[in-house]
Design an enzyme around this catalytic site. Structure first.
Site, PDB file in Angstrom:
ATOM      1  N   ASN A   1       0.819  -1.212   0.000  1.00 54.80           N
ATOM      2  CA  ASN A   1       0.000   0.000   0.000  1.00 54.80           C
ATOM      3  C   ASN A   1       0.862   1.277   0.000  1.00 54.80           C
ATOM      4  OD1 ASN A   1      -2.186   1.683   0.095  1.00 54.80           O
ATOM      5  ND2 ASN A   1      -3.024   0.886   2.001  1.00 54.80           N
TER       6      ASN A   1
ATOM      7  N   HIS B   1     -14.775  -4.411  10.933  1.00 54.72           N
ATOM      8  CA  HIS B   1     -14.379  -3.097  11.425  1.00 54.72           C
ATOM      9  C   HIS B   1     -15.617  -2.230  11.677  1.00 54.72           C
ATOM     10  CE1 HIS B   1     -10.007  -3.028   9.697  1.00 54.72           C
ATOM     11  NE2 HIS B   1     -10.315  -4.182  10.249  1.00 54.72           N
TER      12      HIS B   1
ATOM     13  N   ARG C   1     -13.687  -5.202  15.524  1.00 57.45           N
ATOM     14  CA  ARG C   1     -12.737  -4.156  15.882  1.00 57.45           C
ATOM     15  C   ARG C   1     -13.491  -2.835  15.999  1.00 57.45           C
ATOM     16  NH1 ARG C   1      -7.742  -1.690  12.321  1.00 57.45           N
ATOM     17  NH2 ARG C   1      -9.381  -0.241  11.705  1.00 57.45           N
TER      18      ARG C   1
ATOM     19  N   GLU D   1       1.649  -6.642  11.442  1.00 54.50           N
ATOM     20  CA  GLU D   1       1.223  -6.489  10.057  1.00 54.50           C
ATOM     21  C   GLU D   1       2.292  -5.835   9.199  1.00 54.50           C
ATOM     22  OE1 GLU D   1      -1.407  -2.482   9.575  1.00 54.50           O
ATOM     23  OE2 GLU D   1      -2.312  -4.039  10.781  1.00 54.50           O
TER      24      GLU D   1
ATOM     25  N   ARG E   1       0.409 -10.873  13.604  1.00 50.48           N
ATOM     26  CA  ARG E   1      -0.467 -10.398  12.541  1.00 50.48           C
ATOM     27  C   ARG E   1       0.201 -10.318  11.162  1.00 50.48           C
ATOM     28  NH1 ARG E   1      -4.799  -8.160  12.322  1.00 50.48           N
ATOM     29  NH2 ARG E   1      -4.139  -6.193  11.356  1.00 50.48           N
TER      30      ARG E   1
ATOM     31  N   HIS F   1      -3.341  -9.800   9.308  1.00 51.27           N
ATOM     32  CA  HIS F   1      -3.824  -8.595   8.643  1.00 51.27           C
ATOM     33  C   HIS F   1      -4.700  -8.984   7.459  1.00 51.27           C
ATOM     34  CE1 HIS F   1      -3.654  -4.448   7.345  1.00 51.27           C
ATOM     35  NE2 HIS F   1      -2.982  -4.729   6.237  1.00 51.27           N
TER      36      HIS F   1
ATOM     37  N   ASP G   1      -6.323  -3.410   1.304  1.00 48.02           N
ATOM     38  CA  ASP G   1      -5.154  -3.341   0.425  1.00 48.02           C
ATOM     39  C   ASP G   1      -4.541  -4.715   0.178  1.00 48.02           C
ATOM     40  OD1 ASP G   1      -4.458  -3.142   3.203  1.00 48.02           O
ATOM     41  OD2 ASP G   1      -2.414  -2.646   2.623  1.00 48.02           O
TER      42      ASP G   1
ATOM     43  N   GLU H   1      -8.462 -11.001  10.099  1.00 47.42           N
ATOM     44  CA  GLU H   1      -9.105  -9.753   9.721  1.00 47.42           C
ATOM     45  C   GLU H   1      -9.754  -9.905   8.352  1.00 47.42           C
ATOM     46  OE1 GLU H   1      -7.946  -4.988   9.445  1.00 47.42           O
ATOM     47  OE2 GLU H   1      -6.366  -6.507   9.358  1.00 47.42           O
TER      48      GLU H   1
END
Length: 402
Positions: A37, A122, A147, A262, A283, A312, A316, A339
């Site tokens: 990203n 999220h 989250r 991450e 992560r 993660h 992205d 996630e």
């Protein structure tokens, strides 16, 4: 069977993705995610100029040998660009191997260790009242873990909070935008949010929160201690991880679990944190940690030290990476959470895939390989658009961790 063609595809169906497609002389192909990203073109150039020519003529089944060839052979080891490029090659080769074997990749990794992969969504909003409604929406969708991120009173913007609740994308401009941060305001606000959420949704919903590297160890310890009554599953990235001794200080002061990694690229980035049991969830993800081959090494080390996976999975990471992650999640013994941020319809069309969500779980495709592909003709309709991640400053103007 030999590798006959290697193509790098850059596309932007709502956000930028880099995909590697490896084709054999027998017509079998595999795909790997190479998205970094805000620095996508750096990886694309690394693959196109340095990696692709070296792959032509190689045996695609020699996955471990190819991984070592690209890692040790480059001399300049590690780093996000190199490891993302290696990850793309590794993932594509696992895809090819599964197709040749006629098996989904998770069966090549040892088969199922569970029936489904528990994911978290999220919930984000400007205010506490608004975020309660967002949490309720995820609960209605069947999520078992959420989250929670809210705006901070007195700050104009905050990481993790966006107008688009389902497809949050932080890389929001061709040049970095700037946010303003106050640790004092944040630390005063966050415990009040989780008191409300826990009171509203009871003790069994798994709650998570991302600090996003913004605290010092003693500040993170204070946050963790203040959140103990609300039994979070984890606080994520409480401090920048370059100084890993800081996690010892956090451990001394709070029992709130810690998730990190991450931005890690190799097992050596997290070896101390895992071996000394300074974290609870690791992560790292397929696309940024050298692919399925190397991420499995990280998870195996973690399993020896009571550390579970929590990979993660933001927007992205393309559906190619998500598919690969699910196969690995399904196979490892120490899975924790995955996630899962849903992709836009445009992205789903460019990357047709067989994985699916059902009642709080993701399930990988049962077709041979990863069960995901890229429509190159459709991808060509979405040209690259420059987009960078924000920069963060304190209220006095000092550059701060974002």
């Amino acid at each position: 069977m030999k590798i006959a063609d290697v193509r790098v595809v850059v596309t932007c169906p709502g956000r930028n993705f880099v995909t590697l497609k490896i084709v054999t002389d027998e017509g079998v192909h595999g795909v790997g995610d190479a998205t970094l990203n805000g620095r996508e073109l750096a990886v694309a150039a690394y693959l196109r100029d340095h990696v692709a020519p070296a792959l032509i003529g190689r045996d695609p089944s020699r996955i471990e040998d190819t991984w070592q060839y690209l890692y040790k052979g480059a001399y300049w080891r590690r780093g996000p660009v190199t490891m993302t490029a290696i990850a793309a090659v590794d993932t594509a080769l696992w895809d090819i191997l599964g197709k040749v074997a006629g098996l989904p990749v998770y069966k090549l990794l040892g088969g199922r260790s569970r029936e489904g992969v528990t994911v978290y969504g999220h919930a984000n909003a400007d205010t506490t009242d608004q975020v309660l409604a967002e949490v309720a929406r995820y609960v209605e969708l069947g999520y078992r873990a959420v989250r929670v991120q809210t705006g901070v009173p007195g700050l104009a913007s905050t990481y993790g909070v966006s107008g688009d609740k389902m497809f949050y994308e932080p890389a929001d401009a061709a040049l970095p935008t700037e946010n303003v941060w106050s640790t004092a305001k944040y630390l005063a606000h966050v415990p009040t949010v989780f008191a409300r959420v826990r009171d509203e949704f009871g003790p069994t919903l798994r709650l998570l929160h991302d600090v996003h590297h913004r605290l010092t160890p003693i500040e993170a310890a204070r946050l963790g201690k203040s959140l103990e009554p609300y039994a979070l599953t984890w606080i994520e990235d409480p401090v920048p991880a370059e100084l890993q001794e800081g996690f010892r200080l956090i451990r001394q002061h709070t029992t709130t679990p810690i998730a990190v990694g991450e931005v890690f690229n190799t097992v050596w980035d997290c070896e101390t944190l895992i071996r000394e049991q300074l974290i609870d969830y690791i992560r790292t993800t397929v696309v940024h940690a050298g692919g399925i081959t190397h991420l499995r090494r990280i998870f195996d080390l973690a399993a020896l030290h009571h550390v579970r996976s929590g990979s993660h999975g933001a927007t992205d990471l393309s559906p190619v990476c998500m598919a690969a992650a699910l196969h690995l999640d399904l196979a490892i013994p120490n899975f924790g959470l995955q996630e899962y941020m849903r992709h836009t319809p445009e992205t789903d069309a460019v990357f047709p895939h067989g994985y699916h969500y059902d009642g709080g779980y993701l399930h990988p495709a049962e077709t041979p390989g990863l069960g995901v592909d890229i429509d190159e003709d459709l991808a060509a309709r979405y040209p690259y658009r420059p987009a960078q991640l924000p920069v963060n400053r304190l209220e006095d103007g000092t550059v701060h961790s974002w």
